[in-house]
Write a protein that holds these residues in place. Sequence first.
Motif, PDB file in Angstrom:
ATOM      1  N   ARG A 187       0.851  -1.192   0.000  1.00 53.93           N
ATOM      2  CA  ARG A 187       0.000   0.000   0.000  1.00 53.93           C
ATOM      3  C   ARG A 187       0.882   1.235   0.000  1.00 53.93           C
ATOM      4  NH1 ARG A 187      -5.193  -0.419   1.464  1.00 53.93           N
ATOM      5  NH2 ARG A 187      -5.201   1.457   2.742  1.00 53.93           N
ATOM      6  N   TRP A 188       0.415   2.273  -0.745  1.00 51.46           N
ATOM      7  CA  TRP A 188       1.179   3.522  -0.791  1.00 51.46           C
ATOM      8  C   TRP A 188       0.218   4.686  -1.055  1.00 51.46           C
ATOM      9  CZ3 TRP A 188       5.350   4.192   1.576  1.00 51.46           C
ATOM     10  CH2 TRP A 188       6.155   5.317   1.363  1.00 51.46           C
ATOM     11  N   TYR A 189       0.709   5.916  -0.799  1.00 52.92           N
ATOM     12  CA  TYR A 189      -0.124   7.108  -0.923  1.00 52.92           C
ATOM     13  C   TYR A 189      -0.522   7.313  -2.378  1.00 52.92           C
ATOM     14  CZ  TYR A 189       1.707   7.901   3.754  1.00 52.92           C
ATOM     15  OH  TYR A 189       2.032   7.758   5.063  1.00 52.92           O
ATOM     16  N   SER A 190      -1.838   7.452  -2.614  1.00 53.87           N
ATOM     17  CA  SER A 190      -2.322   7.587  -3.980  1.00 53.87           C
ATOM     18  C   SER A 190      -2.263   9.056  -4.401  1.00 53.87           C
ATOM     19  CB  SER A 190      -3.772   7.086  -4.062  1.00 53.87           C
ATOM     20  OG  SER A 190      -4.621   7.897  -3.278  1.00 53.87           O
ATOM     21  N   PRO A 191      -2.136   9.306  -5.702  1.00 52.63           N
ATOM     22  CA  PRO A 191      -2.090  10.697  -6.177  1.00 52.63           C
ATOM     23  C   PRO A 191      -3.413  11.440  -5.967  1.00 52.63           C
ATOM     24  CG  PRO A 191      -2.186   9.155  -8.009  1.00 52.63           C
ATOM     25  CD  PRO A 191      -1.947   8.332  -6.798  1.00 52.63           C
ATOM     26  N   ASP A 192      -4.531  10.693  -5.903  1.00 47.58           N
ATOM     27  CA  ASP A 192      -5.823  11.355  -5.711  1.00 47.58           C
ATOM     28  C   ASP A 192      -6.058  11.758  -4.257  1.00 47.58           C
ATOM     29  OD1 ASP A 192      -6.270  10.959  -8.392  1.00 47.58           O
ATOM     30  OD2 ASP A 192      -7.273   9.027  -8.071  1.00 47.58           O
ATOM     31  N   ASP A 193      -5.417  11.059  -3.349  1.00 50.96           N
ATOM     32  CA  ASP A 193      -5.588  11.354  -1.911  1.00 50.96           C
ATOM     33  C   ASP A 193      -4.250  11.123  -1.226  1.00 50.96           C
ATOM     34  OD1 ASP A 193      -6.380  11.842   0.632  1.00 50.96           O
ATOM     35  OD2 ASP A 193      -7.891  10.252   0.741  1.00 50.96           O
ATOM     36  N   PRO A 194      -3.340  12.109  -1.255  1.00 45.64           N
ATOM     37  CA  PRO A 194      -1.972  11.923  -0.722  1.00 45.64           C
ATOM     38  C   PRO A 194      -1.960  11.612   0.763  1.00 45.64           C
ATOM     39  CG  PRO A 194      -2.123  13.894  -2.101  1.00 45.64           C
ATOM     40  CD  PRO A 194      -3.523  13.447  -1.858  1.00 45.64           C
ATOM     41  N   ALA A 195      -3.058  11.807   1.456  1.00 42.59           N
ATOM     42  CA  ALA A 195      -3.050  11.556   2.905  1.00 42.59           C
ATOM     43  C   ALA A 195      -3.460  10.119   3.222  1.00 42.59           C
ATOM     44  CB  ALA A 195      -3.997  12.535   3.596  1.00 42.59           C
ATOM     45  N   ARG A 196      -3.869   9.326   2.238  1.00 40.02           N
ATOM     46  CA  ARG A 196      -4.364   7.972   2.511  1.00 40.02           C
ATOM     47  C   ARG A 196      -3.695   6.986   1.558  1.00 40.02           C
ATOM     48  NH1 ARG A 196      -8.532   4.951   0.450  1.00 40.02           N
ATOM     49  NH2 ARG A 196      -9.105   6.658  -0.949  1.00 40.02           N
ATOM     50  N   MET A 197      -3.319   5.808   2.130  1.00 36.42           N
ATOM     51  CA  MET A 197      -2.676   4.776   1.319  1.00 36.42           C
ATOM     52  C   MET A 197      -3.730   3.918   0.613  1.00 36.42           C
ATOM     53  SD  MET A 197       0.576   3.322   3.504  1.00 36.42           S
ATOM     54  CE  MET A 197       1.963   4.377   3.908  1.00 36.42           C
ATOM     55  N   SER A 198      -3.362   3.453  -0.591  1.00 34.67           N
ATOM     56  CA  SER A 198      -4.228   2.584  -1.371  1.00 34.67           C
ATOM     57  C   SER A 198      -3.426   1.368  -1.830  1.00 34.67           C
ATOM     58  CB  SER A 198      -4.777   3.330  -2.599  1.00 34.67           C
ATOM     59  OG  SER A 198      -5.548   4.445  -2.197  1.00 34.67           O
ATOM     60  N   ASP A 199      -4.157   0.296  -2.198  1.00 35.77           N
ATOM     61  CA  ASP A 199      -3.493  -0.933  -2.638  1.00 35.77           C
ATOM     62  C   ASP A 199      -2.753  -0.686  -3.943  1.00 35.77           C
ATOM     63  OD1 ASP A 199      -4.413  -2.400  -0.527  1.00 35.77           O
ATOM     64  OD2 ASP A 199      -6.248  -3.022  -1.553  1.00 35.77           O
ATOM     65  N   LYS A 200      -1.542  -1.229  -3.986  1.00 37.89           N
ATOM     66  CA  LYS A 200      -0.706  -1.053  -5.169  1.00 37.89           C
ATOM     67  C   LYS A 200      -0.046  -2.385  -5.506  1.00 37.89           C
ATOM     68  CE  LYS A 200       2.644   2.220  -7.163  1.00 37.89           C
ATOM     69  NZ  LYS A 200       3.466   3.407  -6.930  1.00 37.89           N
ATOM     70  N   LEU A 201       0.114  -2.690  -6.785  1.00 32.46           N
ATOM     71  CA  LEU A 201       0.751  -3.918  -7.244  1.00 32.46           C
ATOM     72  C   LEU A 201       1.975  -3.553  -8.076  1.00 32.46           C
ATOM     73  CD1 LEU A 201       0.576  -7.047  -7.500  1.00 32.46           C
ATOM     74  CD2 LEU A 201      -0.675  -6.685  -9.628  1.00 32.46           C
ATOM     75  N   ALA A 202       3.097  -4.211  -7.799  1.00 32.44           N
ATOM     76  CA  ALA A 202       4.342  -3.914  -8.514  1.00 32.44           C
ATOM     77  C   ALA A 202       4.946  -5.197  -9.043  1.00 32.44           C
ATOM     78  CB  ALA A 202       5.338  -3.205  -7.597  1.00 32.44           C
ATOM     79  N   HIS A 203       5.639  -5.100 -10.175  1.00 35.33           N
ATOM     80  CA  HIS A 203       6.394  -6.219 -10.757  1.00 35.33           C
ATOM     81  C   HIS A 203       7.864  -5.824 -10.789  1.00 35.33           C
ATOM     82  CE1 HIS A 203       7.312  -9.698 -13.118  1.00 35.33           C
ATOM     83  NE2 HIS A 203       7.833  -8.967 -14.082  1.00 35.33           N
ATOM     84  N   ALA A 204       8.705  -6.746 -10.374  1.00 34.94           N
ATOM     85  CA  ALA A 204      10.140  -6.463 -10.306  1.00 34.94           C
ATOM     86  C   ALA A 204      10.925  -7.650 -10.828  1.00 34.94           C
ATOM     87  CB  ALA A 204      10.561  -6.143  -8.869  1.00 34.94           C
ATOM     88  N   ARG A 205      12.038  -7.353 -11.489  1.00 34.24           N
ATOM     89  CA  ARG A 205      12.948  -8.393 -11.979  1.00 34.24           C
ATOM     90  C   ARG A 205      14.375  -8.048 -11.579  1.00 34.24           C
ATOM     91  NH1 ARG A 205      11.768  -9.655 -18.236  1.00 34.24           N
ATOM     92  NH2 ARG A 205      13.700 -10.818 -17.889  1.00 34.24           N
ATOM     93  N   LEU A 206      15.205  -9.069 -11.550  1.00 35.15           N
ATOM     94  CA  LEU A 206      16.595  -8.900 -11.127  1.00 35.15           C
ATOM     95  C   LEU A 206      17.461  -8.678 -12.358  1.00 35.15           C
ATOM     96  CD1 LEU A 206      18.185  -8.967  -8.469  1.00 35.15           C
ATOM     97  CD2 LEU A 206      18.744 -11.357  -8.954  1.00 35.15           C
ATOM     98  N   PHE A 207      18.189  -7.535 -12.353  1.00 32.80           N
ATOM     99  CA  PHE A 207      19.150  -7.271 -13.423  1.00 32.80           C
ATOM    100  C   PHE A 207      20.498  -7.815 -12.954  1.00 32.80           C
ATOM    101  CE2 PHE A 207      22.019  -4.283 -15.792  1.00 32.80           C
ATOM    102  CZ  PHE A 207      21.732  -4.772 -17.051  1.00 32.80           C
ATOM    103  N   GLU A 208      20.840  -9.030 -13.467  1.00 29.50           N
ATOM    104  CA  GLU A 208      21.946  -9.799 -12.913  1.00 29.50           C
ATOM    105  C   GLU A 208      23.295  -9.070 -12.945  1.00 29.50           C
ATOM    106  OE1 GLU A 208      21.844 -12.458 -11.411  1.00 29.50           O
ATOM    107  OE2 GLU A 208      19.861 -13.292 -11.773  1.00 29.50           O
ATOM    108  N   PRO A 209      23.670  -8.351 -14.031  1.00 26.49           N
ATOM    109  CA  PRO A 209      25.027  -7.778 -14.060  1.00 26.49           C
ATOM    110  C   PRO A 209      25.334  -6.885 -12.857  1.00 26.49           C
ATOM    111  CG  PRO A 209      24.010  -7.679 -16.230  1.00 26.49           C
ATOM    112  CD  PRO A 209      22.962  -8.140 -15.311  1.00 26.49           C
TER     113      PRO A 209
END
Length: 964
Positions: A187-209
Motif C-alpha cells: 500500500r502507498w499514498y495515492s495521487p488522488d488522496d496523498p493523505a491515505r494509502m491505497s493498494d498497489k501492485l508492482a512487478h520487479a525483476r533482477l538485473f543480474e550484471p
Amino acid sequence: MKLAVTDRTLPRYHLVGTLLVVLALALALGASFLWIAHAEHQEALQRLERSFESKKEERLRAEMASAIGYLDFVHSRTEAVLRDALKEKVAMAMQTAQGIYAREHGRRPEAEVKRLIIEALRPQRFFEGRGYFFIDDSEGRCILLPTAPAREGSSLWNNQDDTGHYIRRGLLEAARSGSEGGFSSYRWYSPDDPARMSDKLAHARLFEPYGWVIGTGDYLYKWEDARLKEGLDRLRAWNFGDTGHFMVMGSDGRMLLLPPAGRDTEGLHFGRAGTPAEQAIRRQLLDLGQHGGGLLTYSWQGGPDEASKTRSAYVKAYTPWKIVVIASIFEQEMQSALAAERDAAGTALSARLPYLLVVVAVTVGVALAASLLFSRWMSRLFGAYHKALDTHTRTLEKQAGELRLAGHVFESSREGIMVTDPETRILAVNPAFSEITGYSPAEILGETPSFLSSGNHEASFYNAMWKSIRESGSWTGEIWNRRKDGRLYPEQISIGTVCGPAGEVRHYVGTFLDITDRKEAESRIRHLAEFDVLTQLPNRVLLGDRLAQAIAAAQRTGDQLAVLFIDLDRFKNINDSLGHAMGDRVLREVATRLHRLVRQSDTVSRLGGDEFVVLVTGLEQPGFAVTTAQKILNTLGQPYLIDEHELQITPSIGIAIYPDNGTDIDSLLKNADAAMYHAKSSGRNNFQFFTPEFNHWVTERLRIENGLRHAIERQELRIHYQPQVDLASGRIIGCEALLRWQPEGGDLVPPDRFIPIAEETGMIHAIGHWVIDEACRQLARWDMEGATPIRMAVNVAVPQLRRQDFVTHVKEALARHDLAPRRLEIEVTESVFLDLDSQIRQSLRSLTDLGVKLSLDDFGTGYSSLSYLRNFRFDVLKIDRSFVSELHRNRDDVTLIRAIVSIARDMSLITVAEGIETAEQQRMLTELGCSVGQGYHFSRPVPAAELAVQLLLPAPTTAGATAH
C-alpha cells in the motif's frame, strides 16, 4: 320377455349385446372428449395468465444473471490485466538495460554504463503519467526514483506501508522468485488522496550484471475504475426485446447508466434530475437494490406527450463496484405475447371438433367390425381349448425333465450353492457348499447364513449388499467368510432373487467359489511388483507410493521429511573382482543393516544396483536428518565379513528435505541424487544436503556426460603432444599424448572435468581405445614424414586395465599402424595398486610380455611403495611436478629426487621429471642424475602439426637446449 337360448341363438345374443355396449361407450367417449377439450381450453388460458408474471420475472432474472456474469468477468480481469501491463513495462525496461549493458560494457567504465541505464529509464512515463520505473540494489538502497530524486542513494530497506509490510524487501523477494521476476503487493499514498494509502501492485525483476531490482507498479483502484467503465459501455449497448434495457446507479445515488432518453443526465445524482415522480421511483429502485434486490412494478411516463405505462424492473446490487444494476421492460410487450397465446388456444379447440366427430364415427364402425370378428373368434376358441389341454400336459412333462437336470447340476456343481426362503432361512445346499465350508446340510438347514460371518466386514457392508439385492434383484462381489474349523477364507459370490408371478420374493439363491488360491497368487504378484527380489526391500514403485503418502501427511501436519539417497562407494570393484554373487550378498547385508537402523515409520528402499533410499518422516527440523545420516555412515562403514573375505565399503549420502528442496516425488529424489553426487565429489564416505548450487553442478555434469557420448563420432576429441627431452643433449626422445575435448560451438573442456565422468559412466573404454589408436597413427605418420623415431606415452585409467580385451586393443593398434611395441609407453598411477581386481595385474604383465613400456606416473605423491617396483616390471619412473617446482628453494625436494633417481638407476629405470619450467631446474635435475624431462620450459602441449616441426629440426646443442 324370456329369451330362448340355444347353441344357435347364444352367439347372436352375444353379438347384439356387444354392439349395444360398444355404441353406448363410443357416444359417451365422444361426449367426454368434447367436455375435456373445453375444460382444457379454459385451464390453458388460466395457466397462460398465471405464467405471465413468472415468465416476466424469469426473463428479467435471466438478463440480470447474464449482466452480472459479464460484470464478474470484467471485474475478475482487473488484476490480471494490470499484471500483464506491469510485466510488459518491466520487460521493456530490462531490454533497455540489457541493450545498454551489452553495447557499452567493456567500452566504458562501469559507473558510466550504470548512469546511461538510469538516465534512459528516468524520463519514461506511462499509465496516464502515473507509471515510472524504479531501481534498487540488493541491500535496499535506492538507485532510481523519478518521483523523489532526493531519495536516490539513500536506503529504503526499512520503508513500511500502513500494514507493516516492508516494501523494498518484498520487491527484492519478488525479483528473486524466478528468472522472470515476480509480483509484490503493498500500500502507498495515492495521487488522488496523498493523505491515505491505497493498494498497489508492482512487478520487479533482477538485473543480474549489477544485482539491481528493476520494476514498476500502479494502483489497483485506477484499473478497477477502467474496468467499470468497460462494463457500463457493454450494458449501454445491451437491449432485450423491444423495450428492455439496463440502468446502473451508484450506491451514492449517482446515475451511471440511463436509457437513451436520459443519457444527458448520466453522472448526476438522481435527486437532481427528472420529475419528482421519477426521482421517487429511482429512490425506490436504489433502496430495493441496497436491501437485497428483487422485482418492482411501477408506472412510467416515457415523455411529456405519452401516456403512462406499466414497467417491471428486476434490481440487484453488485457489491464489488458498489453499484445497483436494474433490468426493466414494459408489460405491454409481454401482454401482446399473452393475447397471441389466447388466440392460438381458441383456434386449436375449434380445429379439434371435426376430429372428435370423425373419431366417434370411426369408433362405432370399428366396434361393429370387431364384434363380428369376436363372435367368430369365440367359436374357434372353444375348439382350441381342448387342444391347449393336451399341449399343457406335454409341457409339464418337459418341465419335470428340466427339473431333474437342474437337480443334477445342483448336486454336481463345483460352486457352492445355497437356497433360502424370503426370511433367509436355509432351505437347501449342495455338496460343494459342505466341501468348502465344512458344514453338513443337517447342521445348517433352517439356520440363517450369519454363522458364516468372518467379522471382517462392518454392518454398512451388509446393508449395502442387501440394498442392491432388493433394488436390482442381485449382487455380485467378494466377501470373507468363516469355515467350520474357524479359518477365514475369501469367496467370490453371486446372490440372486427368485420371484413369483406377482413379483413377490420366493427364494434367494447364492452361488460362490473359494478364491483363496487366487488371492494368494495376487499377493505374490503384488509383492514381486513392489519389492526388490534380492533384498526384499520396497522398490521404486512402492517407494513412490509411500513418499506420496508421506508428503500428503506432512502437508496436513506441517512436519518435514527427509529423503536420503545412498550410493555405495566403489561397489563395482567388488562385483568385478569377487563376482556378482559376492556383490549380491553384500547388498543383502547392507539392506539388513539399514532396516535395523531406521524407525518403524521410516522406509528403506533399493532403487537398483548399489543405490538405496531412506525416507525419514516426522522431522521437526532438517537438522534431525543429520543423526540418521551419521548412523548410516557409521553402520555401513563397518567391515563386512563374508566367507573368508573382510570387505570395507563406505556410503555417499545425499539429503533432500521436504518442503525446502522439493514438494513432489520427482524433485525430492532428483535433488537427493544431486546431493549424493556432490558427496562423492567431496571425497566419498560423507553426506551432503541439497542446495541449488548442487543442482547446477549436477546439470553441468549431465551436460558433459551427454556431450561426451557423441564426442568421438562428432570428432570433437583432440590430442595434444608434450615432448620429452633428453636433459643432457636437449634432443626430443619421446612425447606424452594428452587428451583434449573441444565441443562444437563450446569452450575447451579441461581433462580433469570430463575424464572422471568418463570413468564413472564407462565411456572411458571407447575414449581410451580411440586415444591409443590415434596416438599410434600419429606416431606412424611422423615416421613416414622422416622425423626422428621417438616413444609415445599414453595415460591409461584403472577401469581400462580391468577389461580383459584391453591388451588385445593395444596389440591391434600397434599392428594396424606397423609400430614396434617398444615405441609405446603406457602410463599408470599408483592408485592401480589399491584395486583388488586381479585382472589389472594380469593386464600389466601382458603389456610387459608384449614389449610395451610401462611408466609409473606421479611417483612419490600417493601410495608409493617400493614393493610395486619389485613386483611389476616398470621401465620409467615419472617424478611429480610438485617436487620439481620448489627444487631450487627446498632442499628436501632435492633429497627426495636424488633418492628416487638413485633407486631408479639401481633398478635400471628411466626417470622423467615433469613440470620443468626454468633452465635452473633443468640444470639441477641433470646434476641429480635425472635423464629425461618435460614441461613448459621445453614446450607446452601442442597439436601434432606443431610438434612435427620440432621433430624435423636438427637436434639442438646442450647449451641451446637449456636456453629455450
